[in-house]
Design a protein around this motif. Structure first.
Motif, short mmCIF file in Angstrom:
data_model
loop_
_atom_site.label_atom_id
_atom_site.label_comp_id
_atom_site.label_asym_id
_atom_site.label_seq_id
_atom_site.Cartn_x
_atom_site.Cartn_y
_atom_site.Cartn_z
N ALA A 1 -7.16 -2.75 -1.46
CA ALA A 1 -6.52 -3.30 -2.65
C ALA A 1 -5.36 -4.27 -2.35
CB ALA A 1 -6.05 -2.17 -3.57
N THR B 1 -8.64 0.32 -12.49
CA THR B 1 -9.57 0.13 -11.37
C THR B 1 -10.14 1.43 -10.82
OG1 THR B 1 -7.79 0.12 -9.73
CG2 THR B 1 -8.45 -2.01 -10.67
N GLY B 2 -9.66 2.57 -11.29
CA GLY B 2 -10.17 3.86 -10.83
C GLY B 2 -11.36 4.28 -11.67
N LYS C 1 0.88 -1.16 0.00
CA LYS C 1 0.00 0.00 0.00
C LYS C 1 0.92 1.22 0.00
CE LYS C 1 -3.69 2.35 2.47
NZ LYS C 1 -3.13 3.68 2.50
N PHE D 1 -3.10 2.06 -3.80
CA PHE D 1 -3.39 3.29 -3.06
C PHE D 1 -4.42 3.12 -1.96
CE2 PHE D 1 -5.10 7.65 -2.65
CZ PHE D 1 -3.91 8.29 -2.33
N ASP D 2 -5.46 2.32 -2.18
CA ASP D 2 -6.50 2.27 -1.16
C ASP D 2 -6.28 1.11 -0.19
OD1 ASP D 2 -7.98 -0.10 -1.84
OD2 ASP D 2 -9.02 1.00 -3.42
N ASP D 3 -6.99 1.14 0.92
CA ASP D 3 -6.77 0.18 2.00
C ASP D 3 -7.09 -1.26 1.63
OD1 ASP D 3 -5.85 2.10 3.78
OD2 ASP D 3 -7.87 2.60 4.46
N GLY E 1 -6.34 10.82 -11.05
CA GLY E 1 -5.84 9.61 -10.42
C GLY E 1 -4.32 9.48 -10.50
N ASP F 1 2.10 5.22 -2.21
CA ASP F 1 2.01 6.23 -3.27
C ASP F 1 3.03 5.86 -4.34
OD1 ASP F 1 2.26 8.50 -4.87
OD2 ASP F 1 2.20 9.90 -3.18
#
Length: 176
Positions: free
Chosen positions: A165, A128-129, A13, A161-163, A37, A15
């Protein structure tokens, strides 16, 4: 960090713009001129040099934009990497199977990274965004594509990026 036929593999996880790797993969839009994104973050943090090279690509080889499933490299500008590999993921569709295009984003990006001599590459969760590809299906496609890609890079890092994923990708990849 585990291993795959391609070499070392990590799912983290974080950046993607902060990854110290040879190549960062950009989930770009076809224009190559920035967007939201991951694409927007890479262009903002990488600075003007990335946009300048993307404009040159548009003026020469990719006048109509970069097609989905293809990949092309530019400088990484101010990012802690040598190159950015831009790839355009497909928009998810419930009526048309576009999974081969999504898989191609991974294999073509690896091909470009290998051709550049990259020893490490960081991927986002492509499509996925805003392109709405379901995370679990995208993870499954990424796992299969990276396992079977003819081009190899010693270190592959999936930077998510997200929790939720990372757990989804770990499930698709198995032990890494």
């Amino acid at each position: 960090m585990g291993t795959t036929p391609s070499g070392r593999m990590a799912i983290v996880k974080g950046d993607i713009t902060e990854q110290r790797v040879d190549a960062i993969v950009n989930a770009a839009n076809g224009s190559l001129l920035g967007g939201g994104g991951v694409d927007g973050a890479i262009h903002r943090k990488g600075g003007r040099a990335i946009l300048d090279e993307c404009r040159k690509l548009r003026a020469s080889h990719y006048g109509g934009g970069l097609p989905a499933g293809r990949a092309v490299a530019t400088t990484a500008g101010l990012l802690p990497a040598r190159w950015v590999i831009h790839t355009v993921g497909p928009v998810y569709s419930t009526t048309e199977d576009r999974s081969a295009l999504l898989a191609s984003c991974f294999t073509e990006s690896l091909r470009v990274a290998h051709g550049l001599g990259a020893e490490s590459v960081a991927f986002p969760a492509i499509s996925t965004g805003v392109y709405r590809w379901p995370m679990a299906d995208a993870a499954r496609i990424a796992a299969e594509a990276l396992r079977t890609a003819p081009s190899r890079v010693p270190e592959i890092r999936l930077v998510l990026f997200d929790d939720a994923a990372p757990a989804t990708f770990r499930s698709a990849f198995g032990p890494v």
